[in-house]
Design a protein around this motif. Structure first.
Motif, PDB file in Angstrom:
ATOM      1  N   TRP A 177       3.161  13.886 -25.707  1.00  0.00           N
ATOM      2  CA  TRP A 177       3.662  12.647 -25.103  1.00  0.00           C
ATOM      3  C   TRP A 177       4.095  11.663 -26.175  1.00  0.00           C
ATOM      4  O   TRP A 177       3.543  11.622 -27.277  1.00  0.00           O
ATOM      5  N   PHE A 178       5.098  10.840 -25.795  1.00  0.00           N
ATOM      6  CA  PHE A 178       5.531   9.773 -26.692  1.00  0.00           C
ATOM      7  C   PHE A 178       4.419   8.731 -26.808  1.00  0.00           C
ATOM      8  O   PHE A 178       3.771   8.375 -25.818  1.00  0.00           O
ATOM      9  N   ARG A 179       4.219   8.236 -28.011  1.00  0.00           N
ATOM     10  CA  ARG A 179       3.163   7.266 -28.269  1.00  0.00           C
ATOM     11  C   ARG A 179       3.772   5.926 -28.672  1.00  0.00           C
ATOM     12  O   ARG A 179       4.703   5.874 -29.486  1.00  0.00           O
ATOM     13  N   ARG A 180       3.235   4.861 -28.115  1.00  0.00           N
ATOM     14  CA  ARG A 180       3.728   3.524 -28.419  1.00  0.00           C
ATOM     15  C   ARG A 180       3.128   3.005 -29.729  1.00  0.00           C
ATOM     16  O   ARG A 180       2.089   3.473 -30.183  1.00  0.00           O
ATOM     17  N   GLY A 181       3.809   2.012 -30.284  1.00  0.00           N
ATOM     18  CA  GLY A 181       3.272   1.327 -31.455  1.00  0.00           C
ATOM     19  C   GLY A 181       3.458   2.060 -32.758  1.00  0.00           C
ATOM     20  O   GLY A 181       2.945   1.617 -33.791  1.00  0.00           O
ATOM     21  N   SER A 183       5.749   3.672 -35.955  1.00  0.00           N
ATOM     22  CA  SER A 183       6.950   3.341 -36.707  1.00  0.00           C
ATOM     23  C   SER A 183       7.067   4.280 -37.900  1.00  0.00           C
ATOM     24  O   SER A 183       6.114   4.974 -38.260  1.00  0.00           O
ATOM     25  N   ARG A 187       6.395   7.725 -36.191  1.00  0.00           N
ATOM     26  CA  ARG A 187       7.244   7.713 -34.999  1.00  0.00           C
ATOM     27  C   ARG A 187       8.217   8.886 -35.010  1.00  0.00           C
ATOM     28  O   ARG A 187       8.408   9.569 -34.000  1.00  0.00           O
ATOM     29  N   ASN A 190       6.374  12.022 -34.131  1.00  0.00           N
ATOM     30  CA  ASN A 190       6.027  12.061 -32.714  1.00  0.00           C
ATOM     31  C   ASN A 190       7.244  12.412 -31.864  1.00  0.00           C
ATOM     32  O   ASN A 190       7.174  13.286 -30.991  1.00  0.00           O
ATOM     33  N   TRP A 191       8.360  11.751 -32.109  1.00  0.00           N
ATOM     34  CA  TRP A 191       9.575  12.033 -31.338  1.00  0.00           C
ATOM     35  C   TRP A 191      10.047  13.469 -31.574  1.00  0.00           C
ATOM     36  O   TRP A 191      10.427  14.170 -30.642  1.00  0.00           O
TER      37      TRP A 191
END
Length: 380
Positions: A177-181, A183, A187, A190-191
């Motif tokens: 899953w995509f995770r917020r916060g 960079s 990031r 994750n993507w």
């Protein structure tokens, strides 16, 4: 060096080497997602006038006669009719030309070479061989085919690298899953991981089918896996198998030939749920008339069939096309349109388009992580 680390470095090297070509194929793939729909939309001016819709229509024979009477027109090879009477007839000539004709008035509407069609055709040429022409086309084809093969390795090795070393819920959540916060490198990772996971299966189909299109050995492998001998390389396209009920009866010059409209009508009776009918004129006098029936979008092989009719009597003498194909031929035909997702209609096209967009993001995130690894800070 461990196996995982070895696979990682090969994955990185192949990814960086093929990134530019894969990115071009991904972007052009997105633009070609709804190619068929955009082409139909571009022909909206060819639709019949409202006051003519539902009225009397010219027969297949009349359409052929109308086109054949035009000065300079070549011999007609086929006539395509849609179930929707608002759609024009598409008359194809033996010299490769195409004429759109109003089915109610017989008016010539054009050749269908719209600005949209030309644009999408140029995008397709870039997708296939970087738009190179003439003797340079083989260079573009080699680049895209090689990059596509490398991309297949990236997908397979990516799944191996993506697989969490621990099977805890937290580990799976980080890669599913995509995770917020996040960079920077975190990031991007994750993507790259999430998009790669959810795109893996459709990507494998798209890339593998593209490989069978680009390489003869890959296409032959499909036949061998299906337990069949590959087609001979020197014979070009194999003739479609025919399941014939009765032998074709040669046309007797003294016997009047059946009207093509009547033959088309019989084919329609055989397949009430038809959407498109294509009447192909026989090349030789004794050849049957082939009527292609399409119950789908035109890009769904399992919904197509060819009915063969005796030219003199109009009787159904055989069936050909997809239902009569061998297993290997069916798989090859399925792979052709699985590459664009069209084999499953708009739903399949949409998945292929979204996946292509995801590939563009994966190329960007992969290059960003590689840059940071070699030239940037190692901090996330």
């Amino acid at each position: 060096m461990s196996l995982r680390r070895t696979v990682f470095w090969i994955h990185l090297a192949v990814g960086v080497s093929a990134a530019a070509v894969v990115l071009v194929m991904a972007v052009t793939g997105v633009l070609l997602t709804y190619e068929a729909q955009f082409n139909r939309w571009a022909l909206r001016e060819y639709s019949a006038e409202p006051h003519l819709q539902g009225g009397a229509q010219l027969t297949v024979d009349e359409l052929i006669s109308r086109v054949s009477d035009v000065r300079g027109a070549g011999k007609v090879s086929s006539v395509v009719l849609k179930k929707d009477s608002r759609e024009p007839a598409v008359v194809r000539l033996e010299d490769g030309a195409t004429v759109y004709v109003d089915r109610h008035t017989g008016e010539f509407l054009g050749d269908g070479n719209t600005r949209m069609r030309r644009f999408l055709r140029s995008v397709m040429y870039v997708h296939r061989w970087f738009g190179l022409q003439g003797e340079y086309r083989i260079i573009g084809r080699t680049l895209t085919a090689t990059a596509n093969l490398g991309f297949l390795f990236l997908v397979l090795s990516g799944v191996y690298l993506w697989w969490p070393s621990t099977h805890s819920r937290a580990a799976w959540r980080q890669v599913l899953w995509f995770r917020r916060g996040l960079s920077g490198r975190a990031r991007n990772f994750n993507w790259h991981s999430v998009i790669g996971f959810w795109s893996a299966v459709p990507l494998a189909v798209i890339i593998a089918s593209g490989t069978t299109i680009s390489y003869r050995w890959a296409g032959n492998l499909v036949y061998r896996l299906a337990g069949e001998a590959p087609p001979a390389q020197t014979s070009g396209q194999q003739p479609e198998p025919v399941a014939r009920d009765d032998p074709a009866v040669p046309t007797d010059p003294a016997h009047p030939t059946a009207e093509l409209q009547a033959i088309a009508a019989r084919a329609i009776v055989e397949t009430p749920d038809w959407k498109t009918v294509t009447v192909r004129l026989p090349v030789a006098a004794g050849d049957p008339v082939s009527v292609g029936i399409d119950r789908g979008t035109g890009r769904q092989p399992s919904k197509t069939e060819d009915l063969l009719f005796n030219r003199a009597t109009g009787e159904l003498v055989g069936r050909a096309g997809y239902p009569a194909f061998s297993r290997g031929q069916k798989i090859r035909r399925w792979l052709r349109f699985a590459h664009t997702g069209e084999v499953y209609g708009v739903f399949g096209q949409s998945i292929a388009g979204v996946v292509s967009l995801g590939v563009a993001v994966m190329v960007w995130t992969g290059l960003a992580m590689s840059w940071r690894r070699f030239f940037g800070s190692r901090k996330p």
